[in-house]
Design an enzyme around this catalytic site. Sequence first.
Site, PDB file in Angstrom:
ATOM      1  N   PHE A 104      -6.108  -5.550  -0.320  1.00 45.75           N
ATOM      2  CA  PHE A 104      -6.092  -6.896   0.275  1.00 45.75           C
ATOM      3  C   PHE A 104      -5.896  -6.893   1.796  1.00 45.75           C
ATOM      4  O   PHE A 104      -5.758  -7.944   2.414  1.00 45.75           O
ATOM      5  CB  PHE A 104      -5.070  -7.789  -0.436  1.00 45.75           C
ATOM      6  CG  PHE A 104      -5.556  -8.327  -1.785  1.00 45.75           C
ATOM      7  CD1 PHE A 104      -6.874  -8.185  -2.190  1.00 45.75           C
ATOM      8  CD2 PHE A 104      -4.682  -8.997  -2.636  1.00 45.75           C
ATOM      9  CE1 PHE A 104      -7.322  -8.693  -3.427  1.00 45.75           C
ATOM     10  CE2 PHE A 104      -5.108  -9.512  -3.863  1.00 45.75           C
ATOM     11  CZ  PHE A 104      -6.433  -9.367  -4.258  1.00 45.75           C
ATOM     12  N   ARG A 105      -5.836  -5.713   2.416  1.00 50.14           N
ATOM     13  CA  ARG A 105      -6.019  -5.555   3.871  1.00 50.14           C
ATOM     14  C   ARG A 105      -4.907  -6.094   4.761  1.00 50.14           C
ATOM     15  O   ARG A 105      -5.067  -6.097   5.977  1.00 50.14           O
ATOM     16  CB  ARG A 105      -7.342  -6.199   4.328  1.00 50.14           C
ATOM     17  CG  ARG A 105      -8.583  -5.776   3.557  1.00 50.14           C
ATOM     18  CD  ARG A 105      -8.911  -4.341   3.795  1.00 50.14           C
ATOM     19  NE  ARG A 105     -10.201  -3.970   3.234  1.00 50.14           N
ATOM     20  CZ  ARG A 105     -10.466  -2.757   2.742  1.00 50.14           C
ATOM     21  NH1 ARG A 105      -9.540  -1.817   2.739  1.00 50.14           N
ATOM     22  NH2 ARG A 105     -11.652  -2.478   2.268  1.00 50.14           N
ATOM     23  N   ASN A 138      -3.493   1.566   1.917  1.00 50.92           N
ATOM     24  CA  ASN A 138      -4.264   1.942   3.113  1.00 50.92           C
ATOM     25  C   ASN A 138      -4.509   0.746   4.026  1.00 50.92           C
ATOM     26  O   ASN A 138      -5.624   0.427   4.395  1.00 50.92           O
ATOM     27  CB  ASN A 138      -5.590   2.612   2.717  1.00 50.92           C
ATOM     28  CG  ASN A 138      -6.471   1.742   1.837  1.00 50.92           C
ATOM     29  OD1 ASN A 138      -5.986   0.899   1.094  1.00 50.92           O
ATOM     30  ND2 ASN A 138      -7.772   1.939   1.913  1.00 50.92           N
ATOM     31  N   HIS A 168      -6.722   9.144  -5.777  1.00 50.97           N
ATOM     32  CA  HIS A 168      -8.134   9.007  -5.414  1.00 50.97           C
ATOM     33  C   HIS A 168      -8.656  10.433  -5.403  1.00 50.97           C
ATOM     34  O   HIS A 168      -8.379  11.194  -4.482  1.00 50.97           O
ATOM     35  CB  HIS A 168      -8.283   8.349  -4.041  1.00 50.97           C
ATOM     36  CG  HIS A 168      -9.705   8.228  -3.597  1.00 50.97           C
ATOM     37  ND1 HIS A 168     -10.273   7.015  -3.305  1.00 50.97           N
ATOM     38  CD2 HIS A 168     -10.681   9.147  -3.425  1.00 50.97           C
ATOM     39  CE1 HIS A 168     -11.549   7.204  -2.972  1.00 50.97           C
ATOM     40  NE2 HIS A 168     -11.815   8.499  -3.027  1.00 50.97           N
ATOM     41  N   ASP A 175     -10.938  -2.025  -7.748  1.00 50.45           N
ATOM     42  CA  ASP A 175     -11.035  -1.389  -6.426  1.00 50.45           C
ATOM     43  C   ASP A 175     -11.624  -2.389  -5.422  1.00 50.45           C
ATOM     44  O   ASP A 175     -12.415  -2.010  -4.544  1.00 50.45           O
ATOM     45  CB  ASP A 175     -11.879  -0.108  -6.492  1.00 50.45           C
ATOM     46  CG  ASP A 175     -11.748   0.740  -5.235  1.00 50.45           C
ATOM     47  OD1 ASP A 175     -10.855   0.459  -4.402  1.00 50.45           O
ATOM     48  OD2 ASP A 175     -12.540   1.677  -5.071  1.00 50.45           O
ATOM     49  N   GLY A 234     -16.865   0.490   0.277  1.00 51.22           N
ATOM     50  CA  GLY A 234     -16.075  -0.458  -0.509  1.00 51.22           C
ATOM     51  C   GLY A 234     -16.795  -1.768  -0.670  1.00 51.22           C
ATOM     52  O   GLY A 234     -17.653  -2.128   0.147  1.00 51.22           O
TER      53      GLY A 234
END
Length: 436
Positions: free
Chosen positions: A63-64, A94, A176, A301, A320
Amino acid sequence: MTSLLIRNASIARPDGSTFEGDLLCADGRIARIARRLGAEADETIDAAGKLLLPGVIDAQVHFREPGREYKEDLASGARAAVKGGVTGFLDMPNTDPPTVSQAALDDKLGRAAEKCVANYGFFIGATPDNLDEINRAAPACGIKVFMGASTGSLLVDRPEDLERIFANGTRLIAVHAEDEARIRARAGEFAGRTDPATHSLVRDNESARLATARALALAQKYRRRLHVLHLSTREEVELLRRDKPAWVTAEATPNHLFLDVRDYASKGTLVQMNPPLRAPEDSAALWRGLRDGTIDFIATDHAPHTLEEKHRGYPQAPSGMPGVETSLPLMLTAYKDGRCTLAEIQKWMCWGPAQAYRIPNKGKIVEGWDADLTLVDMDSTRPVRDEDMLTKVRWSPFSGRELVGWPIYTIVGGAIAYDKGRIREGVRGKALQFQI
Ligand code: DOR
């Protein structure tokens, strides 16, 4: 105490059968289920015979926030989630700064409490030197290890660092799994190529198999809880089918189930992701892996990038694609087409992820369990349209597909969060709890 009465629903049982009746939510829980409830409630919905499912738990989203809020933030991501019938999400570390400390985790939890209309949980990210933090930070659903580099700066690719992480601690490690050294070597071999399909050649099946095999060996050696994120190849499915200890789980994404390398021709870098799309035989192997229990559940994802970024061309475009608001209609359409059962959908999308991450009282419609629900429309078909998306980036790799099973209402903790096309902005989700 607030209450919500859902009348005349076709209520999904965990075994996939349905029960025609009413359901009362009180104080955040499923209080009663009966053919006909006389109870008065603060609010009543007439479900008109539509299908009531447990809310989906999407156990892998990006969700950044903080750092890249122009692509998504916790508020917009949660709104997109409930529109898609997702009542709880687990967000990846990340971000910028990455979630690699208790302070960074606390910051995310604080932000989420203020603005999320869905329930939320966060991973803590591993670096080569934050062993104490990853084992102590709480509440965290697990430790995320990027064995291969993807979006952001997180990477743990040296064998000795990986070994130390698996050897010390007990909480779940989610990997990952792509082999960084192999990817780097192959990126050199394919340098200069601008066809997006090159992405699947650089990050080939063997890159994924190598890393999954390494993680599995470490999980066996240390009896360490392992979750293999976004399985993408037939080789990984076979590896796990042969030898999957009880403390190992795996997931697949709708992207790898419903898209494959042939989609580069029409969608180009829009469908570029890590791990990349594979051959149709790999998608078929993932479906078989889900059906026979080798793969435990589905997560999206959800990894939004703007169209401007995605149109930079290969290899400059970031990897993505968004997915949190289309996963349930995609799967319900597969159910309608006879590709899976309603019991499987609940296992793969609701109680499977809850079980893997040890989230109590979620994922089944059972009296006393949490009132996280979604009422879906199996009778009408609607296309995926970019302009309907609530994700900030407003596009979908599934644009144009005709799907059934779009949510009408989504209920989070007994409160209506998604109401026939509208978000009720005042609703707040809660921090998910993870049993040790
Ligand atoms: O394609 C991907 N995008 N794979 C990842 O692992 C990260 C994600 C992102 O954050 O953009």
